[in-house]
Design a protein around this motif. Sequence first.
Motif, short mmCIF file in Angstrom:
data_model
loop_
_atom_site.label_atom_id
_atom_site.label_comp_id
_atom_site.label_asym_id
_atom_site.label_seq_id
_atom_site.Cartn_x
_atom_site.Cartn_y
_atom_site.Cartn_z
N LYS A 177 0.82 -1.20 0.00
CA LYS A 177 0.00 0.00 0.00
C LYS A 177 0.86 1.26 0.00
O LYS A 177 0.52 2.25 -0.64
N LYS A 178 1.99 1.21 0.67
CA LYS A 178 2.84 2.39 0.80
C LYS A 178 3.84 2.54 -0.34
O LYS A 178 4.16 3.65 -0.75
N PHE A 179 4.36 1.41 -0.85
CA PHE A 179 5.40 1.49 -1.87
C PHE A 179 4.97 0.99 -3.25
O PHE A 179 5.70 1.17 -4.21
N GLY A 180 3.81 0.35 -3.33
CA GLY A 180 3.34 -0.14 -4.62
C GLY A 180 3.51 -1.63 -4.76
O GLY A 180 4.42 -2.22 -4.16
N VAL A 181 2.64 -2.23 -5.57
CA VAL A 181 2.64 -3.68 -5.73
C VAL A 181 3.93 -4.19 -6.36
O VAL A 181 4.48 -5.22 -5.96
N THR A 182 4.44 -3.47 -7.34
CA THR A 182 5.62 -3.94 -8.07
C THR A 182 6.91 -3.79 -7.27
O THR A 182 7.94 -4.35 -7.67
N ARG A 183 6.89 -3.06 -6.17
CA ARG A 183 8.09 -2.83 -5.38
C ARG A 183 8.16 -3.70 -4.13
O ARG A 183 9.08 -3.52 -3.32
N CYS A 184 7.21 -4.60 -3.96
CA CYS A 184 7.19 -5.44 -2.77
C CYS A 184 7.00 -6.90 -3.17
O CYS A 184 6.24 -7.20 -4.08
N TRP A 185 7.68 -7.78 -2.49
CA TRP A 185 7.54 -9.20 -2.75
C TRP A 185 7.97 -9.98 -1.48
O TRP A 185 8.49 -9.39 -0.53
N THR A 186 7.72 -11.28 -1.51
CA THR A 186 8.13 -12.13 -0.39
C THR A 186 9.04 -13.24 -0.90
O THR A 186 8.95 -13.65 -2.06
N ARG A 187 9.87 -13.72 -0.02
CA ARG A 187 10.78 -14.83 -0.35
C ARG A 187 11.12 -15.56 0.93
O ARG A 187 11.65 -14.95 1.88
N ASP A 188 10.80 -16.84 1.00
CA ASP A 188 11.02 -17.64 2.21
C ASP A 188 10.36 -17.02 3.43
O ASP A 188 10.91 -17.03 4.53
N GLY A 189 9.19 -16.42 3.22
CA GLY A 189 8.44 -15.84 4.32
C GLY A 189 8.89 -14.45 4.73
O GLY A 189 8.30 -13.85 5.63
N CYS A 190 9.92 -13.92 4.08
CA CYS A 190 10.42 -12.58 4.40
C CYS A 190 9.81 -11.56 3.44
O CYS A 190 9.61 -11.85 2.26
N VAL A 191 9.56 -10.36 3.95
CA VAL A 191 8.98 -9.29 3.15
C VAL A 191 10.09 -8.36 2.68
O VAL A 191 10.88 -7.85 3.49
N TYR A 192 10.17 -8.15 1.37
CA TYR A 192 11.19 -7.29 0.78
C TYR A 192 10.54 -6.07 0.14
O TYR A 192 9.45 -6.16 -0.42
N VAL A 193 11.25 -4.95 0.23
CA VAL A 193 10.78 -3.70 -0.35
C VAL A 193 11.91 -3.09 -1.17
O VAL A 193 13.06 -3.03 -0.71
N LEU A 194 11.57 -2.65 -2.37
CA LEU A 194 12.53 -1.96 -3.24
C LEU A 194 12.28 -0.47 -3.11
O LEU A 194 11.23 0.03 -3.52
N ALA A 195 13.22 0.22 -2.50
CA ALA A 195 13.08 1.66 -2.27
C ALA A 195 13.22 2.43 -3.58
O ALA A 195 13.78 1.92 -4.55
N PRO A 196 12.73 3.68 -3.62
CA PRO A 196 12.86 4.49 -4.84
C PRO A 196 14.30 4.68 -5.30
O PRO A 196 14.54 4.89 -6.50
N ASP A 197 15.28 4.61 -4.38
CA ASP A 197 16.68 4.78 -4.78
C ASP A 197 17.29 3.49 -5.30
O ASP A 197 18.48 3.44 -5.63
N GLY A 198 16.48 2.42 -5.40
CA GLY A 198 16.96 1.15 -5.93
C GLY A 198 17.50 0.19 -4.89
O GLY A 198 17.83 -0.95 -5.23
#
Length: 243
Positions: A177-198
């Motif tokens: 909701k805060k960073f957008g669908v394409t910038r967030c994903w999960t892997r092995d139960g962990c939540v990852y976020v891709l910040a605007p600076d990459g």
Amino acid sequence: MDHINSTVTGLMDIFQKRMAEFEEKLQGAPVDSPNTSALAADFTVFREFITQAVIGLQQQIELLAKTVDSMEMRGRRNILLLHGVPEGRDEDTAQVVVGVVKERLRMDGFTADDIKRCHRMGRSISSSKSRPILFKLRDVTVCYNIWFEKTKLKNTGITISEFLTKSRHDLFMAARKKFGVTRCWTRDGCVYVLAPDGSRHCISSVAELNTLQLRDTEGSSVQATPKKPITMTRSKRAAASKK
């Protein structure tokens, strides 16, 4: 665990309210009384002790909650969710999963024997909305192969996701909701976020998410306010040319 957290938070609120009321009465007492001075000193020590005790209790509960959540997520590592597949009457969900994996992901060697457990999640509420299929794989390697091939489902209306715990699912939804669908994903139960600076960040709490959002907001605000070029009006340019 959420109930325990809310109980401790409620106790802290009651404590702060009662201490504020007592302090207000204490300030209204005669200042020159020796009993008042001693009581004020004891009150300060007692308030600090209770505050630190409650904070320590909250930290222990948070640590316990993270430990339990990690153990629960570890038990779900072989489980995936299949979304967007139409639900049929008297269907064999295992064969439905096999059909998707073989036809869509092109994993011809996958069979129903690779599935340990499989069923639709929740109760059927509406015939127009299909429930996701939960399936647990016998081999973690097969689970990883399906996970890495799920990109082939793009634009098909079918998706595969991890079976996250409630706290991680809520965190994942808040991040999207805060960073957008394409910038967030999960892997092995962990939540990852891709910040605007990459930069890539692994977050485990809402506090970390808020900190990351605040930092990106501050960074973008600095970049979004470049120095304006100095401009002169026609009258100022005329006055300057006469000097």
